[in-house]
Design a protein around this motif. Structure first.
Motif, PDB file in Angstrom:
ATOM      1  N   UNK A  70      -6.757   5.732  14.951  1.00 37.15           N
ATOM      2  CA  UNK A  70      -7.889   5.148  14.232  1.00 37.15           C
ATOM      3  C   UNK A  70      -8.403   6.154  13.208  1.00 37.15           C
ATOM      4  N   UNK A  71      -8.855   5.642  12.068  1.00 39.40           N
ATOM      5  CA  UNK A  71      -9.383   6.504  11.016  1.00 39.40           C
ATOM      6  C   UNK A  71     -10.539   5.786  10.334  1.00 39.40           C
ATOM      7  N   UNK A  72     -11.560   6.550   9.966  1.00 40.50           N
ATOM      8  CA  UNK A  72     -12.669   5.969   9.210  1.00 40.50           C
ATOM      9  C   UNK A  72     -13.097   6.955   8.129  1.00 40.50           C
ATOM     10  N   UNK A  73     -14.215   6.646   7.473  1.00 40.14           N
ATOM     11  CA  UNK A  73     -14.631   7.459   6.327  1.00 40.14           C
ATOM     12  C   UNK A  73     -14.936   8.911   6.688  1.00 40.14           C
ATOM     13  N   UNK A  74     -15.188   9.189   7.971  1.00 36.78           N
ATOM     14  CA  UNK A  74     -15.480  10.573   8.358  1.00 36.78           C
ATOM     15  C   UNK A  74     -14.262  11.482   8.186  1.00 36.78           C
ATOM     16  N   UNK A  75     -13.092  10.882   8.088  1.00 30.73           N
ATOM     17  CA  UNK A  75     -11.878  11.662   7.828  1.00 30.73           C
ATOM     18  C   UNK A  75     -12.003  12.428   6.516  1.00 30.73           C
ATOM     19  N   UNK A  76     -12.772  11.875   5.585  1.00 29.91           N
ATOM     20  CA  UNK A  76     -12.922  12.469   4.259  1.00 29.91           C
ATOM     21  C   UNK A  76     -14.028  13.516   4.199  1.00 29.91           C
ATOM     22  N   UNK A  77     -14.690  13.776   5.301  1.00 34.58           N
ATOM     23  CA  UNK A  77     -15.784  14.732   5.310  1.00 34.58           C
ATOM     24  C   UNK A  77     -15.301  16.107   5.761  1.00 34.58           C
ATOM     25  N   UNK A  78     -15.749  17.126   5.062  1.00 36.31           N
ATOM     26  CA  UNK A  78     -15.490  18.496   5.506  1.00 36.31           C
ATOM     27  C   UNK A  78     -14.261  19.152   4.928  1.00 36.31           C
ATOM     28  N   UNK A  79     -13.389  18.379   4.245  1.00 38.22           N
ATOM     29  CA  UNK A  79     -12.205  18.946   3.610  1.00 38.22           C
ATOM     30  C   UNK A  79     -11.983  18.282   2.254  1.00 38.22           C
ATOM     31  N   UNK A  80     -11.250  18.978   1.388  1.00 38.02           N
ATOM     32  CA  UNK A  80     -10.793  18.377   0.150  1.00 38.02           C
ATOM     33  C   UNK A  80      -9.577  17.520   0.485  1.00 38.02           C
ATOM     34  N   UNK A  81      -9.495  16.346  -0.121  1.00 41.09           N
ATOM     35  CA  UNK A  81      -8.426  15.411   0.229  1.00 41.09           C
ATOM     36  C   UNK A  81      -7.665  14.962  -1.010  1.00 41.09           C
ATOM     37  N   UNK A  82      -6.356  15.151  -0.986  1.00 41.79           N
ATOM     38  CA  UNK A  82      -5.482  14.603  -2.015  1.00 41.79           C
ATOM     39  C   UNK A  82      -5.074  13.205  -1.569  1.00 41.79           C
ATOM     40  N   UNK A 114      -8.104  23.918   4.115  1.00 44.93           N
ATOM     41  CA  UNK A 114      -9.241  23.249   3.469  1.00 44.93           C
ATOM     42  C   UNK A 114      -8.801  22.000   2.723  1.00 44.93           C
ATOM     43  N   UNK A 115      -7.489  21.751   2.710  1.00 43.36           N
ATOM     44  CA  UNK A 115      -6.910  20.598   2.022  1.00 43.36           C
ATOM     45  C   UNK A 115      -6.183  19.694   3.002  1.00 43.36           C
ATOM     46  N   UNK A 116      -6.280  18.390   2.792  1.00 50.57           N
ATOM     47  CA  UNK A 116      -5.524  17.442   3.592  1.00 50.57           C
ATOM     48  C   UNK A 116      -4.948  16.365   2.672  1.00 50.57           C
ATOM     49  N   UNK A 117      -3.957  15.621   3.188  1.00 49.84           N
ATOM     50  CA  UNK A 117      -3.271  14.605   2.378  1.00 49.84           C
ATOM     51  C   UNK A 117      -3.419  13.235   3.017  1.00 49.84           C
ATOM     52  N   UNK A 175     -13.723  14.995  -2.799  1.00 48.86           N
ATOM     53  CA  UNK A 175     -14.407  16.209  -2.341  1.00 48.86           C
ATOM     54  C   UNK A 175     -14.824  16.092  -0.876  1.00 48.86           C
ATOM     55  N   UNK A 176     -15.283  17.191  -0.262  1.00 47.80           N
ATOM     56  CA  UNK A 176     -15.617  17.178   1.168  1.00 47.80           C
ATOM     57  C   UNK A 176     -16.825  16.329   1.550  1.00 47.80           C
ATOM     58  N   UNK A 177     -17.471  15.708   0.577  1.00 45.09           N
ATOM     59  CA  UNK A 177     -18.575  14.790   0.860  1.00 45.09           C
ATOM     60  C   UNK A 177     -18.137  13.342   0.723  1.00 45.09           C
ATOM     61  N   UNK A 178     -16.853  13.108   0.468  1.00 51.90           N
ATOM     62  CA  UNK A 178     -16.330  11.750   0.369  1.00 51.90           C
ATOM     63  C   UNK A 178     -16.446  11.130  -1.007  1.00 51.90           C
ATOM     64  N   UNK A 179     -16.556  11.961  -2.061  1.00 52.84           N
ATOM     65  CA  UNK A 179     -16.666  11.457  -3.431  1.00 52.84           C
ATOM     66  C   UNK A 179     -15.351  11.627  -4.191  1.00 52.84           C
ATOM     67  N   UNK A 180     -14.925  10.586  -4.862  1.00 49.99           N
ATOM     68  CA  UNK A 180     -13.792  10.687  -5.774  1.00 49.99           C
ATOM     69  C   UNK A 180     -14.240  11.474  -6.997  1.00 49.99           C
ATOM     70  N   UNK A 181     -13.582  12.607  -7.291  1.00 46.24           N
ATOM     71  CA  UNK A 181     -14.093  13.477  -8.350  1.00 46.24           C
ATOM     72  C   UNK A 181     -13.053  13.882  -9.399  1.00 46.24           C
ATOM     73  N   UNK A 182     -11.771  13.667  -9.143  1.00 48.95           N
ATOM     74  CA  UNK A 182     -10.754  14.056 -10.123  1.00 48.95           C
ATOM     75  C   UNK A 182      -9.486  13.255  -9.860  1.00 48.95           C
ATOM     76  N   UNK A 183      -8.662  13.109 -10.899  1.00 48.49           N
ATOM     77  CA  UNK A 183      -7.380  12.437 -10.708  1.00 48.49           C
ATOM     78  C   UNK A 183      -6.326  13.022 -11.636  1.00 48.49           C
ATOM     79  N   UNK A 204     -15.884  26.915  -4.873  1.00 46.27           N
ATOM     80  CA  UNK A 204     -16.695  26.008  -4.072  1.00 46.27           C
ATOM     81  C   UNK A 204     -16.856  26.525  -2.644  1.00 46.27           C
ATOM     82  N   UNK A 205     -18.065  26.434  -2.135  1.00 45.83           N
ATOM     83  CA  UNK A 205     -18.314  26.773  -0.736  1.00 45.83           C
ATOM     84  C   UNK A 205     -18.123  25.575   0.170  1.00 45.83           C
ATOM     85  N   UNK A 206     -17.743  24.431  -0.402  1.00 43.72           N
ATOM     86  CA  UNK A 206     -17.551  23.214   0.379  1.00 43.72           C
ATOM     87  C   UNK A 206     -16.138  23.178   0.954  1.00 43.72           C
ATOM     88  N   UNK A 207     -16.014  22.517   2.100  1.00 43.97           N
ATOM     89  CA  UNK A 207     -14.712  22.322   2.689  1.00 43.97           C
ATOM     90  C   UNK A 207     -14.142  23.550   3.391  1.00 43.97           C
TER      91      UNK A 207
END
Length: 207
Positions: A70-82, A114-117, A175-183, A204-207
């Motif tokens: 199972x996965x939800x939006x919390x997966x996107x919190x705390x790390x940078x995600x590609x 600090x990165x996940x895919x 970004x680690x707060x769940x925002x789409x920020x670059x592509x 960045x101190x995030x993630x």
């Protein structure tokens, strides 16, 4: 009953505020540099990817991965995600993107954790067994199949122009707060992605 010393209480509060500021300042500065005042960045700095302005918060979701977790939006919190979006079977362009985001992550050295895919996959009658076989060659990437009824709300933030987000074959950075920020466009130089990630993780101190 002992009456608290007003001066002592004030000193304690001031100490806590200063302590908080020490930890919060790098995070605040990183956000200001990358999102509010890009001119503050070190000289010579530039993005190879395209910034999403303003940031796009991704919606809440509850889905299952290809491996049954199972996965939800919390997966996107705390790390940078590609994030990579793809529809149908994974042919050469799809394989190339999965390879590039894997290499971009591996190139981050000590910051690799600090990165996940994440891959959102719309099967479109493609065989899931083939995708599982593909996933075995890219360990660590989280593949989330989307049924035809699911993608609209979740995929909408990734639609940045008239082109379908899935057809665009872009790689997105969340970004680690769940925002789409670059592509990055499908034909973007993978070395540019590596350099952008190095700068983000450094400043960045995030993630």
């Amino acid at each position: 009953m002992t009456v608290p010393n007003v001066a002592s209480v004030a000193r304690t509060r001031l100490s806590l505020i200063l302590l908080f500021s020490v930890f919060a300042a790098p995070v605040f500065l990183a956000w200001m540099v990358f999102y509010v005042f890009p001119d503050w960045r070190p000289s010579g700095a530039s993005n190879h990817g395209e910034l999403v302005e303003p940031l796009r918060p991704l919606p809440a979701f509850q889905l299952g991965t290809l491996s049954g977790e199972a996965i939800d939006e919390t997966f996107l919190r705390g790390k940078w995600t590609l994030v990579y979006l793809h529809g149908g079977s994974c042919a050469k362009p799809c394989i190339q993107q999965l390879y590039q985001i894997r290499q971009a992550r591996l190139a981050q050295g000590k910051n690799i954790d600090r990165l996940q895919r994440l891959m959102f996959w719309i099967p479109q009658n493609a065989d899931a067994s083939d995708m599982k076989e593909l996933a075995s060659h890219f360990p660590g990437v989280v593949i989330v199949p989307l049924a035809n009824a699911q993608p609209a709300e979740l995929v909408a933030p990734f639609a940045l122009d008239a082109q379908s987000a899935v057809a665009a074959e872009r790689v997105y950075l969340v970004d680690p707060l769940g925002n789409l920020m670059m592509y990055y466009e499908a034909d973007a130089d993978p070395h540019g992605m590596v350099e952008d990630l190095e700068k983000l993780l450094k400043w960045s101190g995030l993630g």
